[in-house]
Design an enzyme around this catalytic site. Structure first.
Site, PDB file in Angstrom:
ATOM      1  N   ASP A  46       0.851  -1.200   0.000  1.00 35.09           N
ATOM      2  CA  ASP A  46       0.000   0.000   0.000  1.00 35.09           C
ATOM      3  C   ASP A  46       0.886   1.249   0.000  1.00 35.09           C
ATOM      4  OD1 ASP A  46      -3.102  -0.818   1.285  1.00 35.09           O
ATOM      5  OD2 ASP A  46      -1.459  -2.238   1.522  1.00 35.09           O
ATOM      6  N   GLU A  69      -5.439   7.490   0.087  1.00 39.69           N
ATOM      7  CA  GLU A  69      -5.844   6.836   1.328  1.00 39.69           C
ATOM      8  C   GLU A  69      -4.779   6.854   2.428  1.00 39.69           C
ATOM      9  OE1 GLU A  69      -7.155   2.723   1.079  1.00 39.69           O
ATOM     10  OE2 GLU A  69      -7.909   2.864   3.130  1.00 39.69           O
ATOM     11  N   ASP A 124      -6.520   5.201  -4.433  1.00 34.96           N
ATOM     12  CA  ASP A 124      -6.453   4.101  -3.473  1.00 34.96           C
ATOM     13  C   ASP A 124      -5.319   3.206  -3.955  1.00 34.96           C
ATOM     14  OD1 ASP A 124      -6.773   2.208  -1.585  1.00 34.96           O
ATOM     15  OD2 ASP A 124      -8.941   2.009  -1.811  1.00 34.96           O
ATOM     16  N   ILE A 126      -3.879   0.476  -2.774  1.00 38.98           N
ATOM     17  CA  ILE A 126      -4.394  -0.897  -2.859  1.00 38.98           C
ATOM     18  C   ILE A 126      -5.800  -0.867  -2.309  1.00 38.98           C
ATOM     19  CG2 ILE A 126      -4.298  -3.279  -2.064  1.00 38.98           C
ATOM     20  CD1 ILE A 126      -1.462  -3.328  -2.127  1.00 38.98           C
ATOM     21  N   ASP A 127      -6.744  -1.081  -3.188  1.00 28.82           N
ATOM     22  CA  ASP A 127      -8.129  -1.209  -2.755  1.00 28.82           C
ATOM     23  C   ASP A 127      -8.349  -2.713  -2.583  1.00 28.82           C
ATOM     24  OD1 ASP A 127     -10.794  -0.693  -2.252  1.00 28.82           O
ATOM     25  OD2 ASP A 127     -11.333  -0.794  -4.374  1.00 28.82           O
ATOM     26  N   THR A 129      -7.255  -4.401   0.429  1.00 24.61           N
ATOM     27  CA  THR A 129      -6.030  -4.916   1.078  1.00 24.61           C
ATOM     28  C   THR A 129      -6.272  -6.312   1.664  1.00 24.61           C
ATOM     29  OG1 THR A 129      -5.432  -2.642   1.583  1.00 24.61           O
ATOM     30  CG2 THR A 129      -4.234  -4.332   2.776  1.00 24.61           C
ATOM     31  N   ASP A 271     -12.491   4.917  -3.038  1.00 18.12           N
ATOM     32  CA  ASP A 271     -13.033   3.568  -3.223  1.00 18.12           C
ATOM     33  C   ASP A 271     -14.030   3.503  -4.379  1.00 18.12           C
ATOM     34  OD1 ASP A 271     -11.677   2.126  -1.267  1.00 18.12           O
ATOM     35  OD2 ASP A 271     -13.074   2.696   0.311  1.00 18.12           O
TER      36      ASP A 271
HETATM   37  P1  AMP Z   1     -14.315  -4.452  -0.578  1.00 20.06           P
HETATM   38  O1  AMP Z   1     -13.133  -4.881  -1.326  1.00 20.06           O
HETATM   39  O2  AMP Z   1     -15.543  -4.307  -1.398  1.00 20.06           O
HETATM   40  O3  AMP Z   1     -14.539  -5.308   0.651  1.00 20.06           O
HETATM   41  O4  AMP Z   1     -14.028  -2.975  -0.104  1.00 20.06           O
HETATM   42  C1  AMP Z   1     -12.831  -2.602   0.472  1.00 20.06           C
HETATM   43  C2  AMP Z   1     -13.022  -1.230   1.042  1.00 20.06           C
HETATM   44  O5  AMP Z   1     -14.045  -1.267   2.011  1.00 20.06           O
HETATM   45  C3  AMP Z   1     -11.850  -0.663   1.780  1.00 20.06           C
HETATM   46  O6  AMP Z   1     -11.088   0.116   0.898  1.00 20.06           O
HETATM   47  C4  AMP Z   1     -12.466   0.211   2.865  1.00 20.06           C
HETATM   48  O7  AMP Z   1     -12.260   1.578   2.582  1.00 20.06           O
HETATM   49  C5  AMP Z   1     -13.938  -0.096   2.788  1.00 20.06           C
HETATM   50  N1  AMP Z   1     -14.630  -0.329   4.065  1.00 20.06           N
HETATM   51  C6  AMP Z   1     -14.101  -0.461   5.305  1.00 20.06           C
HETATM   52  N2  AMP Z   1     -15.089  -0.622   6.229  1.00 20.06           N
HETATM   53  C7  AMP Z   1     -16.270  -0.584   5.555  1.00 20.06           C
HETATM   54  C8  AMP Z   1     -17.655  -0.667   5.937  1.00 20.06           C
HETATM   55  N3  AMP Z   1     -18.020  -0.863   7.202  1.00 20.06           N
HETATM   56  N4  AMP Z   1     -18.590  -0.571   4.967  1.00 20.06           N
HETATM   57  C9  AMP Z   1     -18.241  -0.395   3.681  1.00 20.06           C
HETATM   58  N5  AMP Z   1     -16.950  -0.308   3.256  1.00 20.06           N
HETATM   59  C10 AMP Z   1     -15.969  -0.399   4.175  1.00 20.06           C
HETATM   60 MG    MG Z   2      -9.976   0.913  -0.554  1.00 19.73          MG
END
Ligand code: AMP
Ligand code: MG
Length: 333
Positions: A46, A69, A124, A126-127, A129, A271
């Site tokens: 990241d 981020e 971002d 690394i989206d 992680t 994101d």
């Molecule tokens: P995903 O890969 O769809 O699970 O999304 C990853 C992203 O979810 C991360 O970059 C975080 O910024 C975000 N994230 C963290 N906590 C939450 C939450 N409670 N609800 C929605 N997104 C979140």
């Molecule tokens: Mg992210």
């Protein structure tokens, strides 16, 4: 504006960062991961990806700020020296002259607060992680925002199959979109972009949907009820990161649901900025769960929105009405 030079620089920066992430992932050790104050994981990759992209775009566009981020606080905290050394090792493979100061300065170039005036990048590094750490999907996402509106998006998906149905036929791609110019996909290694388009499915029964792997990020229970109302037969495509926007934009999925799990959680602009323009320019539609347009003009978060609903456009109204039936009437955000 055609954003030719911005796109070229953004694609190259994302490609370099994807390379760094892949190298880190192939030799990941436990010390490469730390937990941030908000209890989420962050890795050497990241920080490295953020340093590489900020450094690269700052060289070409020194006057455009960046809202990213990560920041260097973990690197500067007690015991952070070993982490800095690891990040620098990877970053210096790409920028041989980079030293510790340059590294920290590049990472902290991402501290812009966003807003509705002028241009800024949002990143971002690394989206997903958690997906990266599981050896599954993740993405590197970079977008350009102008007067509060996303005008360009680049999403690098280092491990995403080029064709989901034939995962052995090649992996790793970069998706791009420029407002008004359509969306394209190219393999990670080549500059041969091909236009992509969302599916033309107009019966929700035949519309596969995608959602987060992590049930803490999107309610799997609510999505199952929505899928039932819509008559969706296929099981959910669970995939981390903005790879969900990529599979929607390519037509592998026709719906992306991100349903609130925690009262008060606000989505981050990095994101969704790059992913949402790629879906829109591929012919789809992205709103929040109440059907409201995503508002990227309010700072580093989407504080005016709640959750995400993305579709191929044709079935958006039908999906929104099922969402509202399951979640109840939308409250004011
Ligand atoms: P995903 O890969 O769809 O699970 O999304 C990853 C992203 O979810 C991360 O970059 C975080 O910024 C975000 N994230 C963290 N906590 C939450 C939450 N409670 N609800 C929605 N997104 C979140
Ligand atoms: Mg992210």
């Amino acid at each position: 504006m055609n954003y030719e030079s911005e796109l070229k620089v953004a694609v190259e920066a994302v490609r370099k960062a994807c390379g760094l992430c892949m190298r880190v992932q192939s030799s990941l050790v436990t010390e490469d991961e730390v937990t941030k104050k908000d209890d989420t994981p962050v890795t050497v990759a990241d920080f490295g990806a953020q340093a590489v992209i900020c450094h690269e775009i700052r060289k070409s566009f020194p006057d455009i700020p960046i809202a990213a981020e990560e920041d260097s606080s973990e690197l500067r905290s007690k015991g952070g020296e070993a982490l800095v050394a690891r990040v620098l090792e990877y970053a210096a493979e790409i920028f041989p002259g980079m030293d510790e100061r340059g590294l920290v300065s590049a990472i902290d170039a991402g501290d812009y607060g966003g807003g509705n005036e002028g241009r800024f990048w949002t990143l971002d590094p690394i989206d997903g992680t958690k997906g990266f750490l599981r050896g599954e999907q993740y993405a590197v996402a970079l977008a350009l925002i102008e007067d509060g509106r996303v005008v360009l998006g680049v999403v690098g998906c280092p491990d995403l199959p080029l064709d989901l149905e034939h995962p052995d036929s090649g992996r790793g791609c970069i998706l791009t979109a420029v407002r008004g110019g359509g969306s394209s996909m190219r393999p990670l290694e080549h500059n041969t972009p091909k236009l992509i388009a969302v599916s033309d499915i107009n019966d929700t029964k035949h519309a596969p949907f995608c959602e987060s792997v992590e049930s803490a990020h999107s309610s799997h229970g609510d999505s199952a009820r929505i899928a039932e109302l819509l008559g969706v037969k296929a099981p959910p495509i669970r995939i981390d990161s903005q790879c969900k926007y990529a599979v929607l934009a390519r037509g592998d999925a026709s719906i992306y649901l991100r349903l609130p799990t925690k009262k008060g959680y606000v989505e981050k602009i990095w994101d969704h900025a790059a992913g949402s323009i790629i879906v829109e320019e591929a012919g789809g539609l992205v709103t929040d769960v109440n059907g409201k347009e995503l508002d990227f003009s309010l700072g580093r978060t989407l504080s005016g929105n709640k959750g995400i609903v993305g579709t191929n456009g044709l079935i958006h109204e039908a999906v929104l009405s099922a969402v509202s039936e399951v979640l109840g009437p939308g409250e004011e955000t």
